[in-house]
Scaffold this motif. Sequence first.
Motif, mmCIF file in Angstrom:
data_model
loop_
_atom_site.group_PDB
_atom_site.id
_atom_site.type_symbol
_atom_site.label_atom_id
_atom_site.label_comp_id
_atom_site.label_asym_id
_atom_site.label_seq_id
_atom_site.Cartn_x
_atom_site.Cartn_y
_atom_site.Cartn_z
ATOM 1 N N GLY A 1 0.797 -1.223 0.000
ATOM 2 C CA GLY A 1 0.000 0.000 0.000
ATOM 3 C C GLY A 1 0.828 1.271 0.000
ATOM 4 O O GLY A 1 0.346 2.335 -0.371
ATOM 5 N N THR A 2 2.083 1.179 0.418
ATOM 6 C CA THR A 2 2.942 2.364 0.441
ATOM 7 C C THR A 2 3.667 2.575 -0.888
ATOM 8 O O THR A 2 4.308 3.595 -1.076
ATOM 9 N N LEU A 3 3.577 1.602 -1.785
ATOM 10 C CA LEU A 3 4.270 1.680 -3.072
ATOM 11 C C LEU A 3 3.323 2.140 -4.174
ATOM 12 O O LEU A 3 2.129 1.869 -4.127
ATOM 13 N N SER A 4 3.881 2.772 -5.178
ATOM 14 C CA SER A 4 3.077 3.085 -6.361
ATOM 15 C C SER A 4 2.837 1.771 -7.103
ATOM 16 O O SER A 4 3.537 0.779 -6.875
ATOM 17 N N GLU A 5 1.859 1.750 -7.988
ATOM 18 C CA GLU A 5 1.565 0.526 -8.749
ATOM 19 C C GLU A 5 2.776 0.089 -9.568
ATOM 20 O O GLU A 5 3.091 -1.089 -9.644
ATOM 21 N N LYS A 6 3.480 1.053 -10.163
ATOM 22 C CA LYS A 6 4.655 0.723 -10.976
ATOM 23 C C LYS A 6 5.746 0.100 -10.114
ATOM 24 O O LYS A 6 6.335 -0.909 -10.486
ATOM 25 N N THR A 7 5.993 0.689 -8.948
ATOM 26 C CA THR A 7 7.032 0.152 -8.066
ATOM 27 C C THR A 7 6.646 -1.231 -7.562
ATOM 28 O O THR A 7 7.487 -2.134 -7.519
ATOM 29 N N ALA A 8 5.392 -1.428 -7.206
ATOM 30 C CA ALA A 8 4.936 -2.746 -6.745
ATOM 31 C C ALA A 8 5.124 -3.784 -7.845
ATOM 32 O O ALA A 8 5.575 -4.905 -7.585
ATOM 33 N N LEU A 9 4.802 -3.405 -9.081
ATOM 34 C CA LEU A 9 4.993 -4.317 -10.217
ATOM 35 C C LEU A 9 6.480 -4.620 -10.428
ATOM 36 O O LEU A 9 6.861 -5.771 -10.624
ATOM 37 N N ASP A 10 7.315 -3.580 -10.346
ATOM 38 C CA ASP A 10 8.759 -3.769 -10.514
ATOM 39 C C ASP A 10 9.332 -4.677 -9.430
ATOM 40 O O ASP A 10 10.166 -5.544 -9.714
ATOM 41 N N VAL A 11 8.889 -4.503 -8.183
ATOM 42 C CA VAL A 11 9.354 -5.350 -7.077
ATOM 43 C C VAL A 11 8.918 -6.797 -7.314
ATOM 44 O O VAL A 11 9.696 -7.736 -7.120
ATOM 45 N N THR A 12 7.682 -6.978 -7.742
ATOM 46 C CA THR A 12 7.169 -8.325 -8.019
ATOM 47 C C THR A 12 7.980 -8.996 -9.120
ATOM 48 O O THR A 12 8.396 -10.149 -8.978
ATOM 49 N N LYS A 13 8.207 -8.281 -10.208
ATOM 50 C CA LYS A 13 8.991 -8.836 -11.323
ATOM 51 C C LYS A 13 10.409 -9.185 -10.876
ATOM 52 O O LYS A 13 10.940 -10.238 -11.236
ATOM 53 N N ALA A 14 11.022 -8.294 -10.106
ATOM 54 C CA ALA A 14 12.391 -8.533 -9.637
ATOM 55 C C ALA A 14 12.448 -9.756 -8.728
ATOM 56 O O ALA A 14 13.360 -10.583 -8.840
ATOM 57 N N TYR A 15 11.455 -9.908 -7.865
ATOM 58 C CA TYR A 15 11.422 -11.069 -6.975
ATOM 59 C C TYR A 15 11.301 -12.363 -7.774
ATOM 60 O O TYR A 15 12.018 -13.328 -7.530
ATOM 61 N N ILE A 16 10.411 -12.345 -8.745
ATOM 62 C CA ILE A 16 10.211 -13.533 -9.588
ATOM 63 C C ILE A 16 11.487 -13.850 -10.366
ATOM 64 O O ILE A 16 11.899 -15.006 -10.462
ATOM 65 N N SER A 17 12.130 -12.828 -10.903
ATOM 66 C CA SER A 17 13.353 -13.036 -11.685
ATOM 67 C C SER A 17 14.494 -13.607 -10.857
ATOM 68 O O SER A 17 15.286 -14.401 -11.354
ATOM 69 N N LYS A 18 14.578 -13.225 -9.603
ATOM 70 C CA LYS A 18 15.690 -13.652 -8.759
ATOM 71 C C LYS A 18 15.411 -14.931 -7.974
ATOM 72 O O LYS A 18 16.335 -15.559 -7.466
ATOM 73 N N SER A 19 14.149 -15.319 -7.884
ATOM 74 C CA SER A 19 13.805 -16.512 -7.106
ATOM 75 C C SER A 19 14.357 -17.767 -7.763
ATOM 76 O O SER A 19 14.269 -17.947 -8.975
ATOM 77 N N GLU A 20 14.920 -18.625 -6.940
ATOM 78 C CA GLU A 20 15.421 -19.913 -7.429
ATOM 79 C C GLU A 20 14.631 -21.067 -6.829
ATOM 80 O O GLU A 20 15.026 -22.223 -6.947
ATOM 81 N N SER A 21 13.499 -20.729 -6.211
ATOM 82 C CA SER A 21 12.672 -21.739 -5.570
ATOM 83 C C SER A 21 11.483 -22.089 -6.461
ATOM 84 O O SER A 21 10.589 -21.266 -6.687
ATOM 85 N N LEU A 22 11.492 -23.300 -6.957
ATOM 86 C CA LEU A 22 10.388 -23.771 -7.787
ATOM 87 C C LEU A 22 9.085 -23.723 -7.000
ATOM 88 O O LEU A 22 8.039 -23.335 -7.526
ATOM 89 N N GLU A 23 9.144 -24.083 -5.727
ATOM 90 C CA GLU A 23 7.952 -24.087 -4.867
ATOM 91 C C GLU A 23 7.358 -22.685 -4.740
ATOM 92 O O GLU A 23 6.142 -22.501 -4.858
ATOM 93 N N GLU A 24 8.204 -21.682 -4.510
ATOM 94 C CA GLU A 24 7.714 -20.306 -4.393
ATOM 95 C C GLU A 24 7.111 -19.820 -5.709
ATOM 96 O O GLU A 24 6.058 -19.191 -5.721
ATOM 97 N N LEU A 25 7.794 -20.114 -6.812
ATOM 98 C CA LEU A 25 7.290 -19.674 -8.115
ATOM 99 C C LEU A 25 5.967 -20.350 -8.459
ATOM 100 O O LEU A 25 5.071 -19.717 -9.035
ATOM 101 N N GLU A 26 5.815 -21.623 -8.101
ATOM 102 C CA GLU A 26 4.542 -22.310 -8.328
ATOM 103 C C GLU A 26 3.435 -21.694 -7.473
ATOM 104 O O GLU A 26 2.304 -21.541 -7.934
#
Length: 122
Positions: free
Chosen positions: A82-107
Amino acid sequence: MIPNGLTRRESQIMTILWNSERPLSAAEVVAIAPELSKNTIQIVLKKLLTLGYVEVAGFTYSKNALTRTFKPIIEQSEYLIGTLSEKTALDVTKAYISKSESLEELEEIAQHVQARLNELKK
């Protein structure tokens, strides 16, 4: 976006409550954060109660006095998003997905995305 973010003290106390597995009294918060006075904690808890961030969870005994315990109403992740702009929230989400190495988390993320897509299609 949340219009009024938390102050430093409010954020400190909310973090303590978010990290606790059970509701806490002001005295218990003092034990966790001894650099804060009990008076400050009580004032901040009252404000957080008024703002709708916490609720009275019940009562417990502290020494020989009955005292209220508090628990967060809002999840930490909900507040942070709620404290982030929509663009920043999307960027954080994309960055997390890109850096995650956990198949379980990505699923798990994929399941949440699919569930949300199904809700929006209705």
